[in-house]
Design a protein around this motif. Structure first.
Motif, PDB file in Angstrom:
ATOM      1  N   UNK A 145      44.851  33.473  45.523  1.00  0.00           N
ATOM      2  CA  UNK A 145      44.548  34.873  45.832  1.00  0.00           C
ATOM      3  C   UNK A 145      45.814  35.598  46.292  1.00  0.00           C
ATOM      4  N   UNK A 146      46.608  34.936  47.113  1.00  0.00           N
ATOM      5  CA  UNK A 146      47.870  35.542  47.547  1.00  0.00           C
ATOM      6  C   UNK A 146      48.781  35.795  46.344  1.00  0.00           C
ATOM      7  N   UNK A 147      48.822  34.847  45.436  1.00  0.00           N
ATOM      8  CA  UNK A 147      49.639  35.007  44.233  1.00  0.00           C
ATOM      9  C   UNK A 147      49.203  36.204  43.412  1.00  0.00           C
ATOM     10  N   UNK A 148      47.900  36.365  43.265  1.00  0.00           N
ATOM     11  CA  UNK A 148      47.398  37.496  42.487  1.00  0.00           C
ATOM     12  C   UNK A 148      47.678  38.823  43.192  1.00  0.00           C
ATOM     13  N   UNK A 187      40.321  40.581  46.956  1.00  0.00           N
ATOM     14  CA  UNK A 187      41.157  39.386  47.012  1.00  0.00           C
ATOM     15  C   UNK A 187      41.408  38.933  48.445  1.00  0.00           C
ATOM     16  N   UNK A 188      41.293  39.855  49.367  1.00  0.00           N
ATOM     17  CA  UNK A 188      41.596  39.515  50.760  1.00  0.00           C
ATOM     18  C   UNK A 188      40.428  38.845  51.460  1.00  0.00           C
ATOM     19  N   UNK A 189      39.232  39.242  51.081  1.00  0.00           N
ATOM     20  CA  UNK A 189      38.075  38.697  51.803  1.00  0.00           C
ATOM     21  C   UNK A 189      37.928  37.203  51.497  1.00  0.00           C
TER      22      UNK A 189
ATOM     23  N   UNK B 167      52.233  29.030  42.681  1.00  0.00           N
ATOM     24  CA  UNK B 167      50.808  29.187  42.989  1.00  0.00           C
ATOM     25  C   UNK B 167      50.047  29.802  41.810  1.00  0.00           C
ATOM     26  N   UNK B 168      50.745  30.589  40.991  1.00  0.00           N
ATOM     27  CA  UNK B 168      50.077  31.185  39.823  1.00  0.00           C
ATOM     28  C   UNK B 168      50.409  30.410  38.548  1.00  0.00           C
ATOM     29  N   UNK B 169      51.652  29.997  38.445  1.00  0.00           N
ATOM     30  CA  UNK B 169      52.078  29.333  37.209  1.00  0.00           C
ATOM     31  C   UNK B 169      51.358  28.006  37.005  1.00  0.00           C
ATOM     32  N   UNK B 170      51.081  27.315  38.093  1.00  0.00           N
ATOM     33  CA  UNK B 170      50.447  26.003  37.975  1.00  0.00           C
ATOM     34  C   UNK B 170      49.007  26.006  38.465  1.00  0.00           C
ATOM     35  N   UNK B 171      48.434  27.176  38.562  1.00  0.00           N
ATOM     36  CA  UNK B 171      47.059  27.267  39.055  1.00  0.00           C
ATOM     37  C   UNK B 171      46.068  26.830  37.979  1.00  0.00           C
ATOM     38  N   UNK B 172      44.907  26.459  38.434  1.00  0.00           N
ATOM     39  CA  UNK B 172      43.822  26.123  37.513  1.00  0.00           C
ATOM     40  C   UNK B 172      43.389  27.393  36.778  1.00  0.00           C
ATOM     41  N   UNK B 173      43.457  27.384  35.456  1.00  0.00           N
ATOM     42  CA  UNK B 173      43.107  28.581  34.688  1.00  0.00           C
ATOM     43  C   UNK B 173      41.710  29.111  35.025  1.00  0.00           C
ATOM     44  N   UNK B 174      40.773  28.212  35.252  1.00  0.00           N
ATOM     45  CA  UNK B 174      39.413  28.658  35.559  1.00  0.00           C
ATOM     46  C   UNK B 174      39.373  29.453  36.859  1.00  0.00           C
ATOM     47  N   UNK B 175      40.146  28.990  37.817  1.00  0.00           N
ATOM     48  CA  UNK B 175      40.195  29.701  39.095  1.00  0.00           C
ATOM     49  C   UNK B 175      40.733  31.110  38.902  1.00  0.00           C
TER      50      UNK B 175
END
Lengths: 193, 193
Positions: A145-148, A187-189, B167-175
């Motif tokens: 979430x932080x990344x997004x 995203x924060x909640x 955190x984004x590059x290696x994140x689970x795509x579904x997440x």
DNA sequence: ACAGTATGTCTACGAGCGTAGACTTGGAGG
DNA sequence: CCTCCAAGTCTACGCTCGTAGACATACTGT
């Protein structure tokens, strides 16, 4: 050299740093030339190398300098109950046309095509922005979430300041704030599985 | 020159275009050299200028070529009822590590530090992506909402592909899909004043 | 006052860039 | 078969880049 200043090492160093910051933010790491940076500081190109060793070391110094400053992610903001609204307001204000206050992101975005510059930026972003923000988030998937959130900040910067997409660059700030706030809120909640 | 091909103007043109696309996506407009592009196409640097006139004209050709292809914003996707979910899924898939299928955005992001390249990119983005998306949105503020959608797409690309934020590059795509879908939903649904 | 050192400049280097013009070569039509 | 034009290459230009070393100058401590 500059008129007002004569043989002041600390002031010269600051002037070079400030000029480099402006140039890197405007043109990126590759695009900004050492001579241009030096001229902006009122000195010759060689002073850059004398004070910082190399252009690459200069970038690292600029980025470190920027990261040390307070940002959207100050402790005060992170703990405020209306963080989403604050973040939306600050982001919109900070990316308005003609200004480049959030140099950190901007420099990195502009410089990301340079392999070395991208690496420096990634380390700094992760160490400062992402780690802080992740720690401040409750619930599951805080890192993602932080990344997004950072991705959205970066995206708005890109579209408003780098590309200059008219629909965003010339949009009513209040409108953008109202559109962004619920997104940040979402995203924060806390996200519980 | 290349082994398989001998004196085929059309094939050479395509080879240069494809090589330029790879190089621009990887290194940006300034970062990619004409000699490198030519080598990737199995010809000499002069062929680039012979076929496209100049490096700048080559970029314009590459961008135009890309924009002509189907993208996230195909008519089929725009009209689908689950557009938000589709868009989230495509975006996550398209920005996974090691791939650069959405060259259009990527080239433009990498090249945005070059003034001329940014201009070419802005025109193309506005004409193709933003206009199409704006038209597909119902309700008020469709231009701003479309702009923010593109900003998020750009931001995710930047963080996953350019910066490579772990955190984004290696994140689970579904997440990532699950996190992005409600955000897209929010911007896609009609906004009435 | 004078020396010494920190501060800043000048000139120049090697490399890479985009581009240009002259040259060479392959391959198809008479 | 031989010619001729398209297709491709070679060499080189002017420029800018980051960087280096030798040189000039202003401030400071004694």
């Amino acid at each position: 050299m500059a008129e007002g200043r004569r043989r002041d090492a600390a002031a010269t160093r600051s002037a070079i740093l400030a000029s480099a910051r402006r140039s890197f933010a405007r043109s990126g790491y590759d695009g900004a030339g050492v001579r241009e940076i030096a001229e902006g500081a009122g000195v010759t190109a060689m002073m850059v190398n004398r004070y910082f060793g190399s252009k690459e070391r200069l970038l690292a110094a600029v980025v470190a300098d920027i990261m040390a400053e307070p940002s959207i992610l100050t402790a005060a903001n992170l703990e405020a109950p209306d963080f989403a609204a604050r973040m939306a307001a600050i982001l919109v204000d900070i990316t308005r046309a003609g200004t480049t206050p959030l140099d950190g992101f901007l420099i990195m975005l502009h410089s990301a095509s340079s392999e070395r510059a991208a690496e420096i930026g990634r380390e700094q972003i992760e160490a400062h922005y992402h780690r802080t923000l992740t720690a401040a988030l409750d619930g599951d998937l805080s890192a993602e979430r932080a990344g997004l959130l950072l991705a959205i900040v970066a995206g708005v910067q890109v579209m408003r300041q780098m590309i200059g997409l008219p629909a965003l660059a010339h949009a009513d700030p209040d409108v953008l704030r109202e559109l962004l706030e619920p997104i940040f809120e979402q995203l924060l909640k806390p996200k519980d599985s």
